[in-house]
Design an enzyme around this catalytic site. Structure first.
Site, mmCIF file in Angstrom:
data_model
loop_
_atom_site.group_PDB
_atom_site.id
_atom_site.type_symbol
_atom_site.label_atom_id
_atom_site.label_comp_id
_atom_site.label_asym_id
_atom_site.label_seq_id
_atom_site.Cartn_x
_atom_site.Cartn_y
_atom_site.Cartn_z
ATOM 1 N N LYS A 65 1.091 11.203 7.783
ATOM 2 C CA LYS A 65 2.462 11.644 7.497
ATOM 3 C C LYS A 65 3.291 12.029 8.713
ATOM 4 O O LYS A 65 4.257 12.795 8.611
ATOM 5 C CB LYS A 65 2.475 12.800 6.485
ATOM 6 C CG LYS A 65 1.670 12.564 5.256
ATOM 7 C CD LYS A 65 1.768 11.194 4.668
ATOM 8 C CE LYS A 65 3.123 10.874 4.071
ATOM 9 N NZ LYS A 65 3.151 9.424 3.649
ATOM 10 N N THR A 69 3.796 4.692 9.533
ATOM 11 C CA THR A 69 4.333 3.441 8.983
ATOM 12 C C THR A 69 5.535 2.979 9.811
ATOM 13 O O THR A 69 5.695 1.794 10.112
ATOM 14 C CB THR A 69 4.770 3.671 7.515
ATOM 15 O OG1 THR A 69 3.725 4.390 6.856
ATOM 16 C CG2 THR A 69 5.048 2.387 6.792
ATOM 17 N N HIS A 143 -6.106 6.698 11.074
ATOM 18 C CA HIS A 143 -5.843 8.141 11.101
ATOM 19 C C HIS A 143 -7.043 8.894 11.687
ATOM 20 O O HIS A 143 -7.081 10.125 11.648
ATOM 21 C CB HIS A 143 -5.584 8.664 9.686
ATOM 22 C CG HIS A 143 -4.239 8.303 9.139
ATOM 23 N ND1 HIS A 143 -3.094 8.324 9.900
ATOM 24 C CD2 HIS A 143 -3.845 7.931 7.885
ATOM 25 C CE1 HIS A 143 -2.060 7.967 9.137
ATOM 26 N NE2 HIS A 143 -2.492 7.722 7.931
ATOM 27 N N TYR A 228 7.666 12.136 16.260
ATOM 28 C CA TYR A 228 8.553 11.748 15.143
ATOM 29 C C TYR A 228 9.969 12.262 15.394
ATOM 30 O O TYR A 228 10.952 11.549 15.205
ATOM 31 C CB TYR A 228 7.970 12.340 13.856
ATOM 32 C CG TYR A 228 8.766 12.075 12.605
ATOM 33 C CD1 TYR A 228 8.501 10.964 11.803
ATOM 34 C CD2 TYR A 228 9.785 12.946 12.203
ATOM 35 C CE1 TYR A 228 9.219 10.731 10.634
ATOM 36 C CE2 TYR A 228 10.516 12.720 11.040
ATOM 37 C CZ TYR A 228 10.226 11.613 10.266
ATOM 38 O OH TYR A 228 10.944 11.378 9.112
ATOM 39 N N SER A 263 15.781 1.670 10.289
ATOM 40 C CA SER A 263 16.457 2.880 9.784
ATOM 41 C C SER A 263 15.767 3.321 8.494
ATOM 42 O O SER A 263 15.140 2.514 7.802
ATOM 43 C CB SER A 263 17.929 2.577 9.505
ATOM 44 O OG SER A 263 18.014 1.766 8.344
ATOM 45 N N SER A 266 16.903 1.370 5.452
ATOM 46 C CA SER A 266 16.395 0.009 5.398
ATOM 47 C C SER A 266 14.909 0.007 5.018
ATOM 48 O O SER A 266 14.460 -0.797 4.187
ATOM 49 C CB SER A 266 16.647 -0.659 6.756
ATOM 50 O OG SER A 266 15.775 -1.715 6.960
ATOM 51 N N MET A 295 8.620 6.841 0.804
ATOM 52 C CA MET A 295 9.726 7.114 1.734
ATOM 53 C C MET A 295 10.541 8.242 1.102
ATOM 54 O O MET A 295 11.445 7.988 0.304
ATOM 55 C CB MET A 295 10.593 5.862 1.925
ATOM 56 C CG MET A 295 9.871 4.711 2.561
ATOM 57 S SD MET A 295 9.530 5.044 4.297
ATOM 58 C CE MET A 295 8.457 3.664 4.672
ATOM 59 N N SER A 297 12.015 11.753 2.429
ATOM 60 C CA SER A 297 13.275 12.304 2.936
ATOM 61 C C SER A 297 13.593 11.816 4.350
ATOM 62 O O SER A 297 14.743 11.695 4.726
ATOM 63 C CB SER A 297 13.234 13.836 2.899
ATOM 64 O OG SER A 297 12.693 14.339 4.105
ATOM 65 N N GLY A 298 12.551 11.561 5.144
ATOM 66 C CA GLY A 298 12.776 11.060 6.503
ATOM 67 C C GLY A 298 13.546 12.025 7.379
ATOM 68 O O GLY A 298 14.298 11.608 8.259
HETATM 69 P P1 A3P Z 1 8.772 12.373 4.564
HETATM 70 O O1 A3P Z 1 7.750 12.508 3.497
HETATM 71 O O2 A3P Z 1 9.056 13.682 5.259
HETATM 72 O O3 A3P Z 1 10.020 11.719 4.108
HETATM 73 P P2 A3P Z 1 3.354 8.118 7.503
HETATM 74 O O4 A3P Z 1 3.856 6.743 7.636
HETATM 75 O O5 A3P Z 1 2.588 8.623 8.687
HETATM 76 O O6 A3P Z 1 2.645 8.296 6.212
HETATM 77 O O7 A3P Z 1 4.626 9.069 7.470
HETATM 78 C C1 A3P Z 1 5.489 9.064 6.362
HETATM 79 C C2 A3P Z 1 6.703 9.888 6.708
HETATM 80 O O8 A3P Z 1 7.530 9.144 7.625
HETATM 81 C C3 A3P Z 1 7.553 10.173 5.480
HETATM 82 O O9 A3P Z 1 8.165 11.441 5.704
HETATM 83 C C4 A3P Z 1 8.560 9.022 5.551
HETATM 84 O O10 A3P Z 1 9.725 9.224 4.813
HETATM 85 C C5 A3P Z 1 8.826 9.031 7.049
HETATM 86 N N1 A3P Z 1 9.465 7.787 7.493
HETATM 87 C C6 A3P Z 1 9.048 6.521 7.282
HETATM 88 N N2 A3P Z 1 9.951 5.655 7.781
HETATM 89 C C7 A3P Z 1 10.927 6.397 8.319
HETATM 90 C C8 A3P Z 1 12.163 6.073 8.974
HETATM 91 N N3 A3P Z 1 12.541 4.812 9.145
HETATM 92 N N4 A3P Z 1 12.944 7.108 9.393
HETATM 93 C C9 A3P Z 1 12.572 8.384 9.212
HETATM 94 N N5 A3P Z 1 11.434 8.751 8.591
HETATM 95 C C10 A3P Z 1 10.625 7.760 8.142
#
Ligand code: A3P
Length: 330
Positions: A65, A69, A143, A228, A263, A266, A295, A297-298
């Site tokens: 997290k 991704t 991981h 991040y 983004s 996207s 996905m 809140s990002g």
């Molecule tokens: P949130 O749950 O806070 O939204 P991982 O890929 O390590 O599992 O991480 C997932 C986290 O990265 C999620 O956070 C996801 O929304 C966020 N994330 C994935 N793509 C993103 C992007 N393009 N911009 C911002 N955050 C992103």
């Protein structure tokens, strides 16, 4: 369930895990090299330890997290000359997750439900990675913390490029809570989840044992350490940094195209990266009963809306204790 207890608090955490975080595909937990792992990891760990590492694979390493991704999609696109057509294939195929079979042990469930077919990259991930390796260099996701990586990486016999991404632990915890409910069947409350996080009793935890060994190696020529929060702040700058590290520099136009592709808006609507396929499969077979999306809140600082002041304080003290004197998180 295998329970390894050293004290009564450990016993309480083991009870929470057994009560709230086991399912038809998660049969309990073990501790390996101080790391909490799903029980199925026992079957995979020696194969991974003795993994035949290739210098030209790129390893994307992270605690869950923290932006894995997002980083995977960036790395795959850079390594594949921004191939948006090839990029329509599921990210699990393009950038396989080495130990994912340890998280989703569907073996028993499959025997009882003959029509249930998990994607091959989840079903037997080590075999899948070996198979994909025959086609050329891989952008591999893991991981696993440093201590559980293949021996050849740990002893520096092989030095593939490694990109490590991390995120502040409070937002990581919120995001992991959502993920654990949506994807991995956690049924407990948020307060217990925070306690498990701080105690290092979630898969791939303890958090600091994960981050710090990569932070210590951040200046090794084959390691790139990302945050991040910096990706959110200035994505084009991080894209350039990653492209240079991968020795695949991009033009300004390419950086612009890739920034738009990466983004949040996207990626949220891109079925190749948003894991809706796994979420739907678990829902279809009634394995998970929970709303939400991968996905989510990002955002940076999302914890403020969800964590109590007491829990925030615990996280801050714990962070200070582990990172005093390091320029890691604010
Ligand atoms: P949130 O749950 O806070 O939204 P991982 O890929 O390590 O599992 O991480 C997932 C986290 O990265 C999620 O956070 C996801 O929304 C966020 N994330 C994935 N793509 C993103 C992007 N393009 N911009 C911002 N955050 C992103």
């Amino acid at each position: 369930m295998v329970i390894i207890n050293n004290n009564s608090e450990d016993a309480e955490f083991d009870e929470i895990l057994e009560r709230d975080f086991t399912s038809v595909f998660r049969h309990g937990y073990i501790t390996v090299e101080g790391v909490t792992m799903p029980k199925r990891f026992e079957d995979l760990k020696n194969n991974i330890r003795n993994w035949n590492v290739r210098e030209d694979d790129v390893w994307i390493c992270s605690f869950p997290k923290t932006g894995t991704t997002w980083t995977q999609e960036m790395v795959w696109m850079i390594m594949n000359n921004l191939d948006v057509v090839g990029g329509q294939a599921n990210l699990g195929h393009r950038s396989p997750f080495l130990e994912v079979s340890a998280l989703f042990d569907y073996r028993e469930f499959k025997k009882e439900n003959k029509d249930f077919q998990p994607p091959p990259f989840i079903d037997d991930s080590l075999e899948f990675v070996k198979h994909q390796s025959l086609k050329g260099p891989l952008c591999l996701k893991t991981h696993l913390p440093w201590a559980l990586l293949p021996k050849e990486i740990q002893d520096n016999t092989k030095s593939p490029k490694i990109i490590y991404v991390t995120r502040n632990p409070k937002d990581t915890c919120i995001s992991y809570f959502n993920h654990s409910r949506l994807m991995e069947g956690y049924r407990g409350n948020f307060e217990d989840y925070c306690r498990l996080f701080l105690a290092g009793k979630l898969p791939f935890a303890p958090f600091w044992n994960h981050v710090l060994p990569f932070w210590e190696r951040r200046n090794h020529p084959n390691i790139l350490f990302l945050k991040y929060e910096e990706m959110v702040k200035d994505l084009p700058a991080i894209i350039r940094k990653v492209a240079d590290f991968l020795e695949k520099p991009l033009s300004d136009d390419q950086v612009e195209v890739l920034s738009s592709h990466l983004s949040f808006e996207s990626m949220k609507k891109n079925p190749a990266v948003n894991y809706e396929m796994v979420v739907s499969l678990n829902r279809k077979y009634n394995l998970i009963h929970c709303e939400g999306s991968f996905m989510r809140s990002g955002k940076v600082g999302d914890y403020k809306a969800k964590m109590s002041p007491e829990v925030i304080c615990k996280f801050d003290e714990w962070t200070k204790e582990h990172t005093e004197g390091l320029d890691l998180f604010d």
